[in-house]
Design a protein around this motif. Structure first.
Motif, PDB file in Angstrom:
ATOM      1  N   CYS A  48      19.726  63.829   8.560  1.00 53.25           N
ATOM      2  CA  CYS A  48      18.829  64.909   8.983  1.00 53.25           C
ATOM      3  C   CYS A  48      19.059  65.265  10.453  1.00 53.25           C
ATOM      4  O   CYS A  48      19.305  64.394  11.292  1.00 53.25           O
ATOM      5  CB  CYS A  48      17.387  64.476   8.748  1.00 53.25           C
ATOM      6  SG  CYS A  48      16.150  65.695   9.234  1.00 53.25           S
ATOM      7  N   ARG A  87      23.520  69.715  10.470  1.00 54.75           N
ATOM      8  CA  ARG A  87      22.978  68.369  10.263  1.00 54.75           C
ATOM      9  C   ARG A  87      23.543  67.450  11.344  1.00 54.75           C
ATOM     10  O   ARG A  87      24.469  67.810  12.082  1.00 54.75           O
ATOM     11  CB  ARG A  87      23.417  67.869   8.886  1.00 54.75           C
ATOM     12  CG  ARG A  87      24.927  67.838   8.799  1.00 54.75           C
ATOM     13  CD  ARG A  87      25.488  67.617   7.420  1.00 54.75           C
ATOM     14  NE  ARG A  87      26.956  67.563   7.547  1.00 54.75           N
ATOM     15  CZ  ARG A  87      27.771  67.241   6.576  1.00 54.75           C
ATOM     16  NH1 ARG A  87      27.306  66.974   5.388  1.00 54.75           N
ATOM     17  NH2 ARG A  87      29.070  67.209   6.781  1.00 54.75           N
ATOM     18  N   CYS A  97      16.380  66.809   6.024  1.00 51.05           N
ATOM     19  CA  CYS A  97      15.921  66.065   4.858  1.00 51.05           C
ATOM     20  C   CYS A  97      14.847  66.882   4.146  1.00 51.05           C
ATOM     21  O   CYS A  97      14.328  67.862   4.701  1.00 51.05           O
ATOM     22  CB  CYS A  97      15.379  64.703   5.293  1.00 51.05           C
ATOM     23  SG  CYS A  97      13.837  64.819   6.248  1.00 51.05           S
TER      24      CYS A  97
END
Length: 623
Positions: free
Chosen positions: A312, A449, A329
């Motif tokens: 994440c 990410r 996430c």
């Protein structure tokens, strides 16, 4: 029982010559070996009440398809087959299986058209194992069967055609397959580990071939892609027979599933448990829950190595990504996906953008996109991706989709750097350019990410890896302290811990009673080269020379290999290319399995060299 083909008496041969004039000894032996290969097929067509066929009595008669096959393969008249069976059935029933090129050729030439192959994969039993089942109590054979074409990947013969036969119990609705039974849409694997494992709907692999792949991955950091390539190029070059529904090409996912299934079966067998997984759904999701349960196993080391997986974009978030191409996430997707990618900006993003309406922020995104599309950037990315152990050994022209994360489920392009970028903004119109000089940085942005920071491992001086832990944010000393406490507790603690930043760690824990009886030293190389002689605390508390028990008996060296963690990380780092795009469950499962197998090899080497490696009591270690 010994091979009965070697126990034929002269009486049997005379009887066969009287009943089947002109039959040769080689035809007799071939008849026994071919018929033995078909024992399960013979049992399948017998009356359900004749369960004694499994123990002491051979079948009374042969089905027509098998009689035709034996006639053609042995080159004897059709009328001879019944006579040969009457005299030889005892030898057939108890003969050991024997493979040869002659037998395989006979099945290839005469068996496929009759639904017979050299390898037909049956369940390990022909009766229902449910003790409360009426068929079980009556001792009846299972006679309802489904046969399907499959491919069997072998070590010695490459890919070969085979049939898989499922037996169904109509009384208790259990479907018996080669290595598992299906009960209420759950696959329940049989006890023990079979020699052949089903790894796909129509694909089976020999266990010894899977073990070769796993050994190759553990010793040479070979990727699943390269395992499949090597097999297809060297061991499996046959073409499937005409009319066979499935090709013989081994795919990467077959290697992965082979690794996962065998590793799980070995783990469950060692713990005397039964592996149970969903029968329905996609193959890639079938073993996820079992893998998560196995990942409770701990393996660690006190030194960091840059191996990681996507995570994440929120700093230090441990919640797994729902998909490798997502920025956040599932939890932070809701709260963060609409927020500007510029670090510190909380404004809403504009449509089809990752930044807000601020001109400077929009300019930063524009530069980011332009650089991502530039050919020189792609070349630089490929250079970074070309590590010592590439995922695919064959050089192929890279596709943009393979380098960029791309778009999925409405997610915008995610930069392959997986890190915050630094930009400098100038002018009233928000002109921007990226800068590598942190002093000039005006704006930081997170367009994609993140990736976990590193893997920390704790290694014994003998080379046994004790523990592994993923660090998400940074290699912070406080995180190392917590890792040590998770790996060792109670009475099970080391006398000394070597860590290249122990001078900082020792200051942090000087009031912590957990570390009262633990020496916190720095390995000799780092102490001599990277630690200041003017640091009085470091010199007094972390100098290995202050601990005479660490020195060798002759005083000329050191008893322990204090650089073992860094040496181990050379091996561990070889998995960087293999692991870089794994989601967290497969990532942990794979690395844990590689470490376990390396530990077994290390322990075997220590024992062979006369050492006496010991195992700490597991009831005092963290589960």
């Amino acid at each position: 029982m010994a091979d009965s083909t070697k126990e034929l008496s002269l009486k049997h041969i005379v009887q066969l010559n009287d009943l089947c004039p002109g039959i040769t000894l080689s035809q007799i032996y071939l008849f026994i070996r071919l018929a033995r290969q078909l024992k399960n097929d013979i049992v399948l067509v017998q009356p359900a009440s004749e369960s004694e066929l499994l123990t002491s009595q051979p079948a009374r008669a042969l089905p027509p398809s098998i009689k035709i096959f034996l006639q053609k393969a042995c080159e004897i008249p059709y009328d001879y087959v019944d006579g040969c069976w009457d005299i030889l059935k005892e030898h057939v029933w108890y003969a050991s299986l024997a493979s040869s090129e002659e037998i395989e050729k006979a099945f290839s030439q005469h068996g496929h058209g009759l639904g017979l192959t050299f390898q037909t994969l049956y369940p390990p039993q022909h009766t229902c194992t449910n003790t409360s089942c009426s068929r079980n109590m009556k001792g009846q054979l299972l006679t309802k069967a489904e046969q399907r074409q499959v491919v069997l990947y072998t070590l010695s013969d490459g890919a070969i055609p085979a049939y898989s036969v499922h037996l169904y119990c109509e009384s208790c609705n259990v479907n018996y397959h080669h290595d598992y039974r299906v009960v209420k849409n759950r696959r329940i694997y049989y006890d023990g580990i079979p020699d052949i494992l089903q790894v796909g709907e129509h694909q089976f692999v020999e266990r010894r071939l899977i073990e070769l792949w796993i050994t190759s991955r553990a010793c040479h950091e070979t990727s699943a892609t390269n395992c499949a390539r090597l097999y297809n190029l060297t061991l499996s070059q046959k073409a499937p027979p005409s009319g066979w529904d499935f090709g013989f090409t081994l795919r990467t996912e077959h290697v992965w599933d082979s690794f996962t299934i065998l590793s799980l079966l070995e783990d469950f067998s060692q713990r005397q448990k039964t592996l149970t997984v969903p029968h329905l759904g996609l193959q890639k999701d079938r073993y996820t829950e079992a893998v998560k349960a196995r990942n409770i196993l701990w393996v660690v080391v006190i030194d960091g190595v840059t191996v990681g997986h996507p995570c994440c974009a929120v700093h230090n978030c441990h919640i797994p990504l729902g998909n490798n191409r997502h920025r956040f996430c599932p939890v932070h997707m809701v709260s963060q996906n609409h927020i500007c990618a510029i670090v510190g900006c909380e404004a809403q993003i504009t449509p089809e953008s990752l930044t807000c309406a601020d001109p400077g922020h929009r300019a930063v995104e524009k530069i980011h996109q332009e650089r991502g599309q530039a050919r020189f950037q792609l070349k630089e990315r490929m250079k970074r991706a070309q590590v010592a152990h590439p995922n695919d050994a064959l050089a192929e022209e890279p596709r943009i989709a393979d380098i960029n994360d791309g778009e999925e489920l409405g997610m915008a392009d995610v930069d392959d750097e997986l890190e915050e970028e630094e930009f400098e903004v100038e002018g009233s119109q928000g002109e921007a350019h990226r800068t590598s000089n942190t002093k000039k940085t005006k704006i930081r942005a997170q367009f994609g990410r993140k990736r976990t920071h590193n893997e920390q491992i704790i290694v014994a001086p003998c080379g046994m890896i004790i523990a592994r832990e993923t660090f998400y944010g940074v290699e912070g000393v406080a995180s190392v302290v917590e890792m040590i406490k998770r790996a060792f507790h109670g009475d099970i603690k080391p006398d000394h811990i070597f860590f290249d930043n122990n001078c900082t760690l020792a200051k942090m824990v000087k009031e912590d009673p957990f570390f009262d009886d633990i020496g916190l030293t720095i390995d000799v190389f780092h102490f001599n080269c990277k630690h200041s002689e003017t640091d009085i605390f470091c010199q007094q508390h972390c100098n290995p020379a202050a601990y005479p028990e660490l020195a060798s008996t002759d005083g000329k060296g050191w008893y322990f290999n204090s650089s073992i963690a860094e040496q181990t990380n050379v091996w561990f780092g070889g998995y960087h290319a293999i692991c870089r795009e794994m989601l967290v469950d497969r990532y942990n499962f794979f690395l844990d399995e590689m470490i376990l197998r390396r530990n077994r090899a290390t322990r075997a080497k220590l024992l062979k060299s006369g050492k006496a490696p010991m195992i700490w009591p597991t009831n005092n270690m963290m589960n």
